[in-house]
Design a protein around this motif. Structure first.
Motif, PDB file in Angstrom:
ATOM      1  N   TYR A  60      -4.590   7.195   8.036  1.00 46.76           N
ATOM      2  CA  TYR A  60      -4.832   5.802   8.715  1.00 46.76           C
ATOM      3  C   TYR A  60      -6.040   5.923   9.425  1.00 46.76           C
ATOM      4  O   TYR A  60      -6.917   5.061   9.382  1.00 46.76           O
ATOM      5  CB  TYR A  60      -3.797   5.450   9.587  1.00 46.76           C
ATOM      6  N   ALA A  84      -4.762  -4.004  -0.360  1.00 48.60           N
ATOM      7  CA  ALA A  84      -4.139  -2.596   0.006  1.00 48.60           C
ATOM      8  C   ALA A  84      -5.270  -1.888   0.538  1.00 48.60           C
ATOM      9  O   ALA A  84      -4.904  -0.782   1.155  1.00 48.60           O
ATOM     10  CB  ALA A  84      -3.732  -1.998  -1.377  1.00 48.60           C
ATOM     11  N   TRP A  92      -3.483  -0.776   7.181  1.00 47.30           N
ATOM     12  CA  TRP A  92      -2.597  -1.429   8.122  1.00 47.30           C
ATOM     13  C   TRP A  92      -1.741  -0.516   8.920  1.00 47.30           C
ATOM     14  O   TRP A  92      -1.290   0.624   8.425  1.00 47.30           O
ATOM     15  CB  TRP A  92      -1.620  -2.308   7.359  1.00 47.30           C
ATOM     16  N   ALA A  98       2.420   1.412   4.354  1.00 42.48           N
ATOM     17  CA  ALA A  98       1.061   1.357   4.038  1.00 42.48           C
ATOM     18  C   ALA A  98       0.054   2.657   3.787  1.00 42.48           C
ATOM     19  O   ALA A  98      -0.994   2.427   3.334  1.00 42.48           O
ATOM     20  CB  ALA A  98       0.321   0.436   4.823  1.00 42.48           C
ATOM     21  N   GLN A  99       0.638   3.784   4.350  1.00 45.40           N
ATOM     22  CA  GLN A  99      -0.052   4.999   4.035  1.00 45.40           C
ATOM     23  C   GLN A  99       0.392   5.815   2.770  1.00 45.40           C
ATOM     24  O   GLN A  99       1.507   5.665   2.347  1.00 45.40           O
ATOM     25  CB  GLN A  99       0.045   5.698   5.226  1.00 45.40           C
ATOM     26  N   PRO A 128      -3.915   3.486  -2.140  1.00 43.34           N
ATOM     27  CA  PRO A 128      -2.793   2.959  -1.171  1.00 43.34           C
ATOM     28  C   PRO A 128      -1.792   1.944  -1.727  1.00 43.34           C
ATOM     29  O   PRO A 128      -2.070   1.355  -2.570  1.00 43.34           O
ATOM     30  CB  PRO A 128      -3.644   2.377   0.104  1.00 43.34           C
ATOM     31  N   VAL A 188       0.778  -1.162  -1.760  1.00 45.78           N
ATOM     32  CA  VAL A 188       1.053  -2.241  -1.436  1.00 45.78           C
ATOM     33  C   VAL A 188       1.997  -2.833  -0.719  1.00 45.78           C
ATOM     34  O   VAL A 188       3.219  -2.486  -1.240  1.00 45.78           O
ATOM     35  CB  VAL A 188       0.605  -3.454  -2.710  1.00 45.78           C
ATOM     36  N   ILE A 189       2.225  -3.341   0.308  1.00 49.21           N
ATOM     37  CA  ILE A 189       3.149  -4.052   1.145  1.00 49.21           C
ATOM     38  C   ILE A 189       3.178  -5.284   1.296  1.00 49.21           C
ATOM     39  O   ILE A 189       2.341  -5.942   0.981  1.00 49.21           O
ATOM     40  CB  ILE A 189       3.087  -3.106   2.724  1.00 49.21           C
TER      41      ILE A 189
END
Length: 350
Positions: A229, A249, A253, A258-259, A270, A272-273
């Motif tokens: 992050y 993405a 975040w 998200a990591q 990364p 996608v959330i």
């Protein structure tokens, strides 16, 4: 000499009732025939209101009190002996059942009263005292009784105490064999108990080791995710290519979902959330998982939240990065920034 009256049998009683019923029916039949013959001889004798000048056709008409001739024939009745016999047998059966119930109640109460005075010796009260090898009662293994003081025993306990002691003296060999078998049984039970305890201990140890490894794996994942992050934010802040296009993405975040998962996936894109993943609880677990215990930890927590808040401040983020995000992701990015800022405000006010 007076007449002797004997008690009738059930069959005689049935026959007597049938004869009386037949006699009554015969009397009614005879009287009916007699009245009919009288009416035929003098048709106007029973009608005092009849006039002498009635026509012959009226003489043939029966009067108001007359009945058809078939009435006498239909009045004959044949008794049903089978139904009468069945009723008598049913009545006798009910009387016997009532008497049997009374006997049962009397016997039950008698048994209950006798059980109050019942006394079972101690050596006969439990089958566990019985020795399978010798066939005797509690003489061989009644150690608790032999350790008591005879002066404190009642007659039954003292007699049992004497029997146990005499059995051990007269059956020394059998008693020794029984004690040896008893010791082997106790040893087997102790061994089985120790084996079960060891199995449970090993299972608990394996479970604890599994939980420890799982916690370590989770800690390593969080450490890598936080490092990833921070590195992604540094790369985003140092991005100098004005033509570079960012997606939703690509924004780092502040949540674990998200990591990237591990170092093996360091080169993967990364994940996608959704906006639901950006909750205050998930942000707190990722950024400040430890509960502050002193002033220094509280200060570090506040600085971490403030730093994240400045990164996602709507005005600053809009001026820095929004023009680089592709157009179809800009609206979703603005909504996500608003969710993150509101969650950070809640955490900083807590």
């Amino acid at each position: 000499m007076p007449k002797i009256h004997l008690k009738r049998t059930p069959q005689e009683e049935i026959d007597r009732r049938a004869r009386k019923r037949a006699k009554r029916e015969h009397g009614r039949h005879t009287s009916s025939n007699k009245r009919r013959s009288e009416r035929e001889l003098s048709p106007h004798a029973h009608r005092k209101w009849a006039s002498d000048d009635e026509s012959e056709s009226d003489d043939d008409t029966p009067g108001p009190g007359a009945r058809p001739s078939s009435y006498a024939q239909s009045s004959s009745y044949e008794p049903d002996y089978e139904s009468i016999r069945a009723e008598l047998e049913e009545a006798r059966f009910r009387e016997k059942m009532a008497a049997a119930f009374d006997d049962d109640d009397r016997l039950d109460s008698l048994e209950a009263r006798m059980n109050d005075y019942a006394h079972v010796p101690e050596r006969w009260r439990s089958a566990s005292h019985t020795s399978a090898s010798t066939g005797h009662g509690s003489f061989a293994d009644n150690d608790d009784l032999l350790n008591l003081d005879p002066a404190q025993m009642d007659d039954e306990e003292y007699a049992e105490w004497i029997r146990s002691a005499m059995y051990r003296k007269t059956h020394a060999k059998e008693y020794a064999e029984e004690q040896e078998r008893k010791a082997r049984r106790e040893a087997r039970r102790a061994e089985e108990k120790a084996r079960r305890a060891e199995t449970a201990r090993l299972a608990a140890q394996a479970e604890e080791e599994h939980r420890r490894k799982k916690r370590q794996k989770e800690v390593r994942r969080f450490e890598f995710a936080r490092a990833d992050y921070d590195s992604r934010w540094k790369a985003l802040l140092l991005l100098s290519d004005a033509d570079a296009v960012l997606t939703f993405a690509d924004i780092p975040w502040p949540v674990l979902a998200a990591q990237r998962r591990s170092e093996r996936h360091a080169n993967d894109p990364p994940p996608v959330i959704s906006l639901d993943a950006l909750s205050a609880e998930e942000i707190a677990v990722f950024l400040v998982p430890d509960v502050p215990k002193d002033e220094a930890s509280k200060k570090n927590r506040k600085e971490k939240l403030r730093e994240t808040y400045l990164r996602f401040h709507p005005d600053k983020f809009e001026g820095r990065f929004m023009r680089r995000i592709r157009e179809r992701d800009q609206e979703k990015t603005r909504e996500a920034i608003g969710v993150v800022v509101r969650a950070l405000n809640v955490l900083m006010d807590a």
